[in-house]
Design a protein around this motif. Structure first.
Motif, mmCIF file in Angstrom:
data_model
loop_
_atom_site.group_PDB
_atom_site.id
_atom_site.type_symbol
_atom_site.label_atom_id
_atom_site.label_comp_id
_atom_site.label_asym_id
_atom_site.label_seq_id
_atom_site.Cartn_x
_atom_site.Cartn_y
_atom_site.Cartn_z
ATOM 1 N N ILE A 202 5.169 -14.383 -2.134
ATOM 2 C CA ILE A 202 4.707 -13.007 -2.285
ATOM 3 C C ILE A 202 3.479 -12.771 -1.407
ATOM 4 C CG2 ILE A 202 3.245 -13.520 -4.287
ATOM 5 C CD1 ILE A 202 4.179 -10.768 -5.424
ATOM 6 N N SER A 203 3.468 -11.651 -0.721
ATOM 7 C CA SER A 203 2.325 -11.320 0.130
ATOM 8 C C SER A 203 1.156 -10.858 -0.730
ATOM 9 C CB SER A 203 2.699 -10.203 1.108
ATOM 10 O OG SER A 203 2.945 -8.991 0.412
ATOM 11 N N GLN A 204 -0.037 -10.962 -0.192
ATOM 12 C CA GLN A 204 -1.225 -10.515 -0.920
ATOM 13 C C GLN A 204 -1.131 -9.029 -1.219
ATOM 14 O OE1 GLN A 204 -3.793 -12.553 -2.040
ATOM 15 N NE2 GLN A 204 -4.351 -10.707 -3.176
ATOM 16 N N GLU A 205 -0.579 -8.292 -0.274
ATOM 17 C CA GLU A 205 -0.449 -6.841 -0.463
ATOM 18 C C GLU A 205 0.452 -6.527 -1.657
ATOM 19 O OE1 GLU A 205 1.039 -2.853 2.020
ATOM 20 O OE2 GLU A 205 1.280 -4.858 2.887
ATOM 21 N N LYS A 206 1.595 -7.221 -1.735
ATOM 22 C CA LYS A 206 2.521 -6.963 -2.835
ATOM 23 C C LYS A 206 1.919 -7.429 -4.160
ATOM 24 C CE LYS A 206 7.404 -6.640 -3.526
ATOM 25 N NZ LYS A 206 8.709 -6.731 -2.833
ATOM 26 N N TRP A 207 1.208 -8.552 -4.137
ATOM 27 C CA TRP A 207 0.568 -9.036 -5.347
ATOM 28 C C TRP A 207 -0.480 -8.042 -5.837
ATOM 29 C CZ3 TRP A 207 0.584 -11.603 -9.562
ATOM 30 C CH2 TRP A 207 -0.597 -11.939 -10.210
ATOM 31 N N ASP A 208 -1.251 -7.475 -4.917
ATOM 32 C CA ASP A 208 -2.260 -6.491 -5.298
ATOM 33 C C ASP A 208 -1.614 -5.260 -5.934
ATOM 34 O OD1 ASP A 208 -4.269 -8.134 -4.395
ATOM 35 O OD2 ASP A 208 -4.433 -7.164 -2.431
ATOM 36 N N VAL A 209 -0.469 -4.844 -5.382
ATOM 37 C CA VAL A 209 0.244 -3.691 -5.943
ATOM 38 C C VAL A 209 0.685 -3.982 -7.375
ATOM 39 C CG1 VAL A 209 2.335 -2.296 -5.771
ATOM 40 C CG2 VAL A 209 0.993 -2.779 -3.716
ATOM 41 N N LEU A 210 1.248 -5.169 -7.598
ATOM 42 C CA LEU A 210 1.685 -5.549 -8.942
ATOM 43 C C LEU A 210 0.504 -5.660 -9.898
ATOM 44 C CD1 LEU A 210 4.368 -8.338 -8.336
ATOM 45 C CD2 LEU A 210 4.752 -6.146 -9.447
ATOM 46 N N ASN A 211 -0.531 -6.313 -9.435
ATOM 47 C CA ASN A 211 -1.664 -6.619 -10.293
ATOM 48 C C ASN A 211 -2.492 -5.388 -10.632
ATOM 49 O OD1 ASN A 211 -2.632 -8.917 -11.641
ATOM 50 N ND2 ASN A 211 -4.360 -9.105 -10.260
ATOM 51 N N ASN A 212 -2.508 -4.421 -9.744
ATOM 52 C CA ASN A 212 -3.334 -3.226 -9.950
ATOM 53 C C ASN A 212 -2.554 -2.044 -10.507
ATOM 54 O OD1 ASN A 212 -5.574 -4.614 -8.891
ATOM 55 N ND2 ASN A 212 -5.022 -4.048 -6.797
ATOM 56 N N ASN A 213 -1.269 -2.231 -10.714
ATOM 57 C CA ASN A 213 -0.442 -1.162 -11.266
ATOM 58 C C ASN A 213 -0.884 -0.866 -12.703
ATOM 59 O OD1 ASN A 213 1.648 0.389 -12.447
ATOM 60 N ND2 ASN A 213 3.150 -0.477 -11.041
ATOM 61 N N PRO A 214 -1.264 0.369 -13.025
ATOM 62 C CA PRO A 214 -1.740 0.684 -14.378
ATOM 63 C C PRO A 214 -0.679 0.477 -15.458
ATOM 64 C CG PRO A 214 -1.427 2.689 -13.087
ATOM 65 C CD PRO A 214 -1.305 1.549 -12.131
#
Length: 700
Positions: free
Chosen positions: A407-419
């Motif tokens: 998983i890319s950092q960008e995709k991980w950030d999207v998952l992790n920051n999704n409210p």
């Protein structure tokens, strides 16, 4: 290094202590001890033991120092160290022990047996080694055969990995949920790329979500040749079929695969990988695997893991890691200069991981995910008479393959920051149950004799309080009806009736009975669940809290699987089923709590819940429209707010629903919780969704 020797009878030698004038000559004594050591401790045995002891210490230069002059002339120190290091460390030699027979003729080679542990198991061999006396000391006449008897000067010791496969996970019907499969490997063939490929590499990097520097580093690896396939990234075919969107957000209409294949030298081929055919619908349940990290390796290296090991990181992949893990085998052999095997020294067979079959039904799992994937929800489906869990679904979800493939950092950030928290497994948590808890209060009241099903609690309108001691607080309900008896209270989901019911039961009895039902305890299930609670303190703090708890508010928090198990008592003459996840043919039902309710109480509630769906006034009546099955159950809308006057809070919608007829006479209980149903119909939103799920399942 261990030394194994038989008992040797040695003549005692005396050192004569000369006396001159009655005084011992200590200097002579010291000289005698040195002389004794030089004469009697420097034996072939002790030299061999010293030599072999250096192997585990990896002190190969000290081994070389014990060779005779002729041996040193035949092999340079650097070559000796390199050869021994590569062999002994390559096979991971350890626990080396010697067995040297006694009374050997020094004019003949020394015979001995070597035993060692290696990554392929134990190696035992008999050897003979010549020794020469140089300057009064024994020295080893070394040949390659001292490493292993059949090893020649031009031979090598090979270590071959024997591949093992990680175990697969299947549903109750043998459908693959997690196992070996294929993905697409995107790579480059250097000889087919453009001569000036900088621009191409930059473009490929943009499509793959990596950097040009990373691709350049891969292409410059020492093993790469013009016709080599240099893998860059593994992707699923679904990912490759997605439309390509450039960094500036524009789309040319081409798929990612088409965009990649437009660059010379790009090749897409199949590669083996762990796969999850049901994607997001099983992600929270199954979890995912990834390569072991340094911290994990430090903890698990003694269990046979290495830097290349893949392990379960979450879900059942982690829970069943020890059973699913593939244990690689190894073969150690001597091969000649042409690579042909001469002698097999040791072999540890590969061990495939275990196949695990779950009680889960992929049909229920997928249908529920599809129905609720846009919601924040959790669902449990089980057979209440056997305890088999058919589905555990949490939405929104994630794709396990994203983690497997990297998983890319960008995709991980999207998952992790999704409210909406797609990584959050809602099935494992606790929630305010609202009116879905009313049958539990009813079961406790009937079982303890606090009231009877026919007892009329009296009409109280749409709001009620026990007395003035409650101040301005009142219990409110949505419907007025005639005859405040249990059946009607369930049909109309009357909060006031169940507030009165809790007060009739009493705080002590209610608390004791809830603890009997498993509140405050670990839920006996493979997957860890947050324990349910009925109060933030040890008991109900106030009479108002007790009243509110009767209809599933107050400080009541219930785990969905736990609530499903409590409902199972209505099907089992008052016994609460023990849930389980691994399929076991012919398994007899086991109970978590026996006599949770009396048989009479359980039967009463089972029958009354039919009316919640069949009666036109029932809160679950929309489920009566499902053809081919008769449904029963209980709805619930839990208010999440800071005070009775708070209008900004949200609502949780619940529906516990089961079939009383149809489904080939197999009873299935489904329980769903959906967040944020305020303004969307409350629990009615869940009833409508569940009705569609039942229709789809029955249609197959």
């Amino acid at each position: 290094m261990e030394k194994k020797k038989g008992t040797k009878s040695k003549k005692r030698r005396r050192l004569l202590l000369l006396e001159i004038g009655g005084v011992a000559v200590l200097a002579a004594l010291a000289a005698g001890i040195v002389l004794y050591k030089n004469i009697f401790s420097d034996t072939r045995d002790t030299v061999l033991e010293e030599y072999m002891g250096y192997i585990e210490k990896q002190e190969y230069d000290k081994m070389y120092a014990l060779l005779d002059t002729t041996s040193k002339d035949s092999i340079e120190k650097e070559d000796f160290v390199t050869r021994n290091k590569n062999i002994y460390e390559g096979i991971e030699a350890e626990k080396i022990s010697l067995d040297i027979p006694e009374k050997q003729d020094v004019s003949q080679p020394l015979s001995y047996r070597v035993t060692m542990e290696t990554l392929a198991g134990e190696i035992v061999y008999d050897a003979n080694t010549f020794f020469e006396k140089e300057k009064g000391k024994w020295r080893i006449v070394w040949q390659d055969s001292m490493i292993f008897p059949d090893l020649g000067k031009d031979d090598k010791v090979s270590v071959t990995s024997l591949e093992a496969k990680r175990g697969s996970i299947y549903d109750r019907n043998g459908t693959l949920l997690a196992g070996q499969g294929t993905v697409q490997s995107v790579g480059l063939v250097p000889g087919k790329m453009n001569v000036q490929a900088e621009a191409d590499i930059k473009g490929i990097a943009e499509v793959l979500g990596t950097s040009p520097e990373n691709i350049e580093a891969q292409l410059q690896a020492s093993w790469v040749k013009e016709d080599s396939f240099v893998p860059l990234k593994k992707m699923t075919q679904t990912q490759l079929n997605e439309p390509y969107v450039s960094p500036d957000g524009t789309s040319a209409g081409a798929s990612i695969q088409d965009k990649l294949l437009g660059y010379p030298g790009v090749l897409i081929t199949e590669a083996e990988s762990r796969v999850y055919p049901y994607g997001e619908s099983t992600a929270h349940l199954l979890g995912y695997v990834q390569q072991i990290n340094a911290e994990e390796l430090e903890k698990m290296k003694d269990k046979g893991y290495d830097e290349q090991s893949v392990i379960g990181k979450s879900g059942l992949e982690k829970l069943y890691e020890e059973r699913l893990r593939a244990k690689e085998g190894y073969k150690i052999a001597i091969v000649d200069a042409e690579g042909k095997e001469k002698t097999a020294l040791a072999m540890k067979p590969a061990e495939d991981g275990e196949e695990i079959h779950l009680t889960i039904d992929a049909k229920w799992q997928q249908k529920l995910y599809e129905a609720y994937k846009e919601d924040k929800s959790c669902s449990v489906v089980m057979k209440p008479k056997s305890g088999e869990v058919l589905a555990l679904v949490s939405t929104p979800s994630f794709n396990s393959m994203d983690f497997v493939l990297g998983i890319s950092q960008e995709k991980w950030d999207v998952l992790n920051n999704n409210p909406d928290k797609p990584m959050y497994n809602r099935v494992r948590e606790t929630w305010a149950p609202g009116s879905s808890f009313k049958p539990v209060t009813a079961g406790i009241g009937l079982t303890t004799g606090a009231f009877t099903p026919e007892e009329d609690f009296g009409a109280s309108g749409l709001s009620w309080q026990k007395d003035e001691s409650w101040g301005s607080y009142k219990v409110t309900t949505l419907h007025e009806y005639n005859g405040a008896v249990l059946k009607n209270a369930l049909i109309y989901s009357d909060n006031i009736y169940f507030a009165k019911a809790a007060l009739k039961i009493g705080a002590d009895t209610f608390g004791e009975q809830l603890e009997k039902l498993g509140f405050g305890q670990d839920i006996p299930f493979d997957i860890g669940m947050t324990p349910s609670q009925y109060s933030n303190g040890e008991t109900f703090a106030t009479e108002v809290q007790l009243a509110d708890s009767g209809y599933g508010q107050g400080q009541m928090l219930v785990n969905p699987l736990h609530l499903s198990c409590i409902y199972s008592a209505f099907f089992n003459e008052g016994n609460m089923i023990l849930p389980y996840l691994e399929l076991e043919e012919g398994k007899a039902p086991s109970y978590w709590v026996e006599h949770a309710f009396t048989p009479e109480a359980a039967t009463t509630i089972y029958e009354d819940l039919k009316e919640v769906v069949s009666n036109p006034e029932g809160t679950g009546h929309a489920a009566a429209q499902v053809p081919g099955v008769a449904l029963a159950g209980k709805t619930g809308t839990a208010e999440i707010k800071e005070s009775q006057e708070d209008t900004t809070g949200t609502e949780l919608g619940w529906f516990a629903v089961y079939n009383t007829e149809g489904m080939n006479n197999e009873t299935v209980l489904m329980l769903n919780m959906v967040e944020d149903v305020k303004g969307r119909g409350g629990s009615g939103y869940v009833v409508n969704k569940d009705s569609e799920v039942w229709k789809q399942v029955l249609a197959e």
